[in-house]
Design a protein around this motif. Sequence first.
Motif, PDB file in Angstrom:
ATOM      1  N   LYS A  21       0.823  -1.205   0.000  1.00 24.68           N
ATOM      2  CA  LYS A  21       0.000   0.000   0.000  1.00 24.68           C
ATOM      3  C   LYS A  21       0.858   1.256   0.000  1.00 24.68           C
ATOM      4  N   ILE A  22       0.339   2.315  -0.583  1.00 27.67           N
ATOM      5  CA  ILE A  22       0.973   3.617  -0.468  1.00 27.67           C
ATOM      6  C   ILE A  22      -0.072   4.619  -0.009  1.00 27.67           C
ATOM      7  N   LEU A  23       0.420   5.744   0.480  1.00 26.34           N
ATOM      8  CA  LEU A  23      -0.475   6.761   1.022  1.00 26.34           C
ATOM      9  C   LEU A  23      -0.722   7.806  -0.056  1.00 26.34           C
ATOM     10  N   MET A  24      -1.966   7.946  -0.451  1.00 24.35           N
ATOM     11  CA  MET A  24      -2.253   8.898  -1.522  1.00 24.35           C
ATOM     12  C   MET A  24      -3.426   9.801  -1.216  1.00 24.35           C
ATOM     13  N   LYS A  25      -3.312  10.999  -1.737  1.00 26.47           N
ATOM     14  CA  LYS A  25      -4.417  11.927  -1.740  1.00 26.47           C
ATOM     15  C   LYS A  25      -5.393  11.438  -2.801  1.00 26.47           C
ATOM     16  N   MET A  30      -6.267  11.974   2.469  1.00 25.74           N
ATOM     17  CA  MET A  30      -5.253  10.964   2.192  1.00 25.74           C
ATOM     18  C   MET A  30      -5.653   9.656   2.863  1.00 25.74           C
ATOM     19  N   GLU A  31      -5.508   8.568   2.105  1.00 29.95           N
ATOM     20  CA  GLU A  31      -5.762   7.234   2.653  1.00 29.95           C
ATOM     21  C   GLU A  31      -4.809   6.247   1.981  1.00 29.95           C
ATOM     22  N   PRO A  32      -4.538   5.130   2.659  1.00 25.64           N
ATOM     23  CA  PRO A  32      -3.698   4.109   2.021  1.00 25.64           C
ATOM     24  C   PRO A  32      -4.476   3.450   0.877  1.00 25.64           C
ATOM     25  N   VAL A  33      -3.786   3.224  -0.234  1.00 28.93           N
ATOM     26  CA  VAL A  33      -4.434   2.569  -1.374  1.00 28.93           C
ATOM     27  C   VAL A  33      -3.512   1.538  -2.005  1.00 28.93           C
ATOM     28  N   GLU A  34      -4.126   0.607  -2.726  1.00 27.26           N
ATOM     29  CA  GLU A  34      -3.329  -0.251  -3.594  1.00 27.26           C
ATOM     30  C   GLU A  34      -4.015  -0.377  -4.943  1.00 27.26           C
ATOM     31  N   PHE A  35      -3.213  -0.670  -5.941  1.00 25.74           N
ATOM     32  CA  PHE A  35      -3.732  -0.756  -7.302  1.00 25.74           C
ATOM     33  C   PHE A  35      -3.712  -2.220  -7.711  1.00 25.74           C
ATOM     34  N   SER A  36      -4.912  -2.787  -7.838  1.00 25.80           N
ATOM     35  CA  SER A  36      -4.925  -4.210  -8.153  1.00 25.80           C
ATOM     36  C   SER A  36      -5.053  -4.402  -9.661  1.00 25.80           C
ATOM     37  N   ASP A  37      -4.340  -5.409 -10.141  1.00 29.32           N
ATOM     38  CA  ASP A  37      -4.301  -5.640 -11.579  1.00 29.32           C
ATOM     39  C   ASP A  37      -5.617  -6.172 -12.127  1.00 29.32           C
ATOM     40  N   HIS A  38      -6.418  -6.783 -11.257  1.00 27.02           N
ATOM     41  CA  HIS A  38      -7.636  -7.414 -11.791  1.00 27.02           C
ATOM     42  C   HIS A  38      -8.630  -6.388 -12.323  1.00 27.02           C
ATOM     43  N   LEU A  39      -8.452  -5.126 -11.930  1.00 28.69           N
ATOM     44  CA  LEU A  39      -9.376  -4.105 -12.430  1.00 28.69           C
ATOM     45  C   LEU A  39      -8.906  -3.493 -13.752  1.00 28.69           C
ATOM     46  N   LYS A  40      -7.715  -3.866 -14.142  1.00 25.55           N
ATOM     47  CA  LYS A  40      -7.171  -3.353 -15.391  1.00 25.55           C
ATOM     48  C   LYS A  40      -8.141  -3.690 -16.516  1.00 25.55           C
ATOM     49  N   SER A  41      -8.574  -2.668 -17.248  1.00 26.29           N
ATOM     50  CA  SER A  41      -9.610  -2.968 -18.228  1.00 26.29           C
ATOM     51  C   SER A  41      -9.020  -3.519 -19.519  1.00 26.29           C
ATOM     52  N   GLU A  42      -9.802  -4.389 -20.120  1.00 24.80           N
ATOM     53  CA  GLU A  42      -9.404  -5.017 -21.383  1.00 24.80           C
ATOM     54  C   GLU A  42      -9.449  -3.980 -22.499  1.00 24.80           C
ATOM     55  N   PRO A  43      -8.591  -4.140 -23.503  1.00 22.26           N
ATOM     56  CA  PRO A  43      -8.699  -3.247 -24.659  1.00 22.26           C
ATOM     57  C   PRO A  43     -10.077  -3.412 -25.302  1.00 22.26           C
ATOM     58  N   VAL A  66     -23.274   7.164 -13.452  1.00 22.97           N
ATOM     59  CA  VAL A  66     -22.642   7.974 -12.398  1.00 22.97           C
ATOM     60  C   VAL A  66     -22.267   7.105 -11.201  1.00 22.97           C
ATOM     61  N   MET A  67     -20.989   7.143 -10.834  1.00 17.24           N
ATOM     62  CA  MET A  67     -20.533   6.373  -9.680  1.00 17.24           C
ATOM     63  C   MET A  67     -20.005   7.320  -8.597  1.00 17.24           C
ATOM     64  N   ALA A  68     -20.269   6.969  -7.334  1.00 21.37           N
ATOM     65  CA  ALA A  68     -19.897   7.851  -6.224  1.00 21.37           C
ATOM     66  C   ALA A  68     -19.043   7.104  -5.198  1.00 21.37           C
ATOM     67  N   PRO A  69     -17.735   7.344  -5.197  1.00 22.65           N
ATOM     68  CA  PRO A  69     -16.870   6.662  -4.232  1.00 22.65           C
ATOM     69  C   PRO A  69     -16.977   7.271  -2.831  1.00 22.65           C
ATOM     70  N   ALA A  70     -16.742   6.429  -1.815  1.00 24.25           N
ATOM     71  CA  ALA A  70     -16.774   6.902  -0.431  1.00 24.25           C
ATOM     72  C   ALA A  70     -15.396   6.855   0.225  1.00 24.25           C
ATOM     73  N   SER A  71     -14.403   6.338  -0.513  1.00 26.89           N
ATOM     74  CA  SER A  71     -13.045   6.302   0.041  1.00 26.89           C
ATOM     75  C   SER A  71     -12.069   6.488  -1.117  1.00 26.89           C
ATOM     76  N   VAL A  72     -10.815   6.713  -0.783  1.00 26.79           N
ATOM     77  CA  VAL A  72      -9.813   6.890  -1.835  1.00 26.79           C
ATOM     78  C   VAL A  72      -9.648   5.573  -2.599  1.00 26.79           C
ATOM     79  N   GLN A  73      -9.658   4.454  -1.866  1.00 31.99           N
ATOM     80  CA  GLN A  73      -9.532   3.158  -2.543  1.00 31.99           C
ATOM     81  C   GLN A  73     -10.692   2.929  -3.499  1.00 31.99           C
ATOM     82  N   GLU A  74     -11.891   3.290  -3.061  1.00 38.07           N
ATOM     83  CA  GLU A  74     -13.046   3.078  -3.939  1.00 38.07           C
ATOM     84  C   GLU A  74     -12.974   4.001  -5.155  1.00 38.07           C
ATOM     85  N   ALA A  75     -12.418   5.197  -4.959  1.00 35.25           N
ATOM     86  CA  ALA A  75     -12.236   6.108  -6.100  1.00 35.25           C
ATOM     87  C   ALA A  75     -11.318   5.454  -7.132  1.00 35.25           C
ATOM     88  N   VAL A  76     -10.248   4.826  -6.654  1.00 25.41           N
ATOM     89  CA  VAL A  76      -9.321   4.120  -7.539  1.00 25.41           C
ATOM     90  C   VAL A  76     -10.057   3.018  -8.304  1.00 25.41           C
TER      91      VAL A  76
END
Lengths: 239, 355
Positions: free
Chosen positions: B3-7, B176-189, B137-147
Amino acid sequence: MSAIGIAGVKQIKGIVIIVGNYGSGKTEVSINLAVNQKRAGVDVKIADLDLVNPYFRTREARKPLLKLGIEVVVPEEKYLQADLPILSPVVAGLIRQPSDLTLIDAGGNDVGATVLAALADSFRNKRVHMLQVVNPFRPFTDTIESCLKMRGEIERASKMTINGIIGNANLIDETSVDDIYNGYDFVKALSGESRLPLEFITASVELLPEIDMGRFSCPVIPIERQLVPPWKRAVELKK
Amino acid sequence: MGKILMKGNEAIGEAAIRAGCLNYFAYPITPQSEVAEYLSRRMPEVGGVFLQGESEVAVGYMLFGAAGSGERAFTTSSSPGVSLMSEAISYISSAELPVVFVNIVRGGPGLGGILPSQADYFQATKGGGHGDYRLLVMAPASVQEAVDMVMMAFSLAEKYRNPVMILGDGLIGQMMEPVEFSDHLKSEPSNKDAWATNGMDTRKSKERNLVKSLFLDAQLLEEHNLALKAKYDRMKQEEVRYEPYNIDSDYRALIVSYGTMSRVCKTAIDNMKTEGIEVAMIRPQTLFPFPINPIRKAASKKGCVAVISFELSMGQMVEDVERSVQGKCPVYWHGKAGGEIPTPEEVIDKVRSFT
């Protein structure tokens, strides 16, 4: 000496400017350093010079700080929520007639540090200590090289020299003891590479009891988190 | 990767890159300018483009052009900036092009203020621009959900060939909240062959693509609108997302709340639980399509005497809540629109007064 003193920070005096990259934790560190020193018997004033960040600024903790007898210099009340680059003239006055410890919380990156150059006249002939806050869990300061680059950018923008490092490794609520240890090792290496002294590191009060202090060769300032979102409560600051 | 800390704003920028978007057009405005700040550093590192438009009007049409040529493109802005883009949003919707818009909402109307707000709910879900179009329209409630939502948004935009909007209040961008970027959300071409006007050389079909929104013939315009409507109806069937909270308890009241306001409500619900008062919540994660059926079902539960919409606005989502509840339970609203966020104590007081 209050219970917090166990972390072993001695009295810090003079004009201390806190710089660092966006979100490195300058404001939370400044607030807690001010509180820590006030409790150690030092007269403290703190100035919010963050002209680049719209939310989560020192000005939001001014009430609990005032309660402890720490003077907080912020823009005029009517401009408190503005995103305008307002430099209160009181800041220059504060530097000319400093307190035992005068803390200046600058804004992020070189952009936030630019304002310091405008205060050059006021800093003349004063002993000023500029400290760089580093959180290796943040983007753009996750390697030694990027921290050194940030240092250079801030020094150029502020026309001042950084004199020391503050280690502020954290993932806020998700910080583990290992994160603190790894963060310490990181800033220790940065200190060696940059030849800048490691002034202190930080750790949240919640984590302190689990931490082996013998592992560090520098003091540890406890963080009683003040800048919290509205669904969380700030730690109550006691005298 | 750990995880990293991101705005929130930085994380949104990074998420777009991870989703494979290399075209970012924007104009700075508080409280979202850090996205531009972040991407001005990051885009060159990954071979992408950040172009600052001369205004949000220009940005809207840069997106139109990029999407029309088959490129993944996105922008971020805040309320007044999105108003300026509204014309382009209508055109892009009509031309059926995938673009991701992020609105880090500030107080309004007019220039308003720079503090958090949810007062662009109507603008995002009911139009803003002209004509019969809908944004997902999507509405995130956390930084991770925004990601996660930003990464998902590119796939959804291409799946439906429709603009997707991420509606985050100012706090989502600034905290700022800790986040991680998971590969499974990577969108297909995507199968951009269906719409991209990028030349005939590589096309499988002999028919040329045309990007347009003008239909002078009444019957053709009618057919176009019916096709759009069918698409929006499909979103209503397939894309409703929401998070239930404490829904299995014997609750006396049901809260409907989204974004950071819902996190205040969660704290309030937890605090009330310790006092023996049960309150449930449905947090819409998609505002269009709105979780109509889940809210109606939850409001109909025996013992539930009030449904309360908590929002950072003067009462916008509450109209959709009323539409969902259909008179099965009294519906109330509480909100603020100056930039202050109601405290958990304030939420508890309101729940008490309505039950």
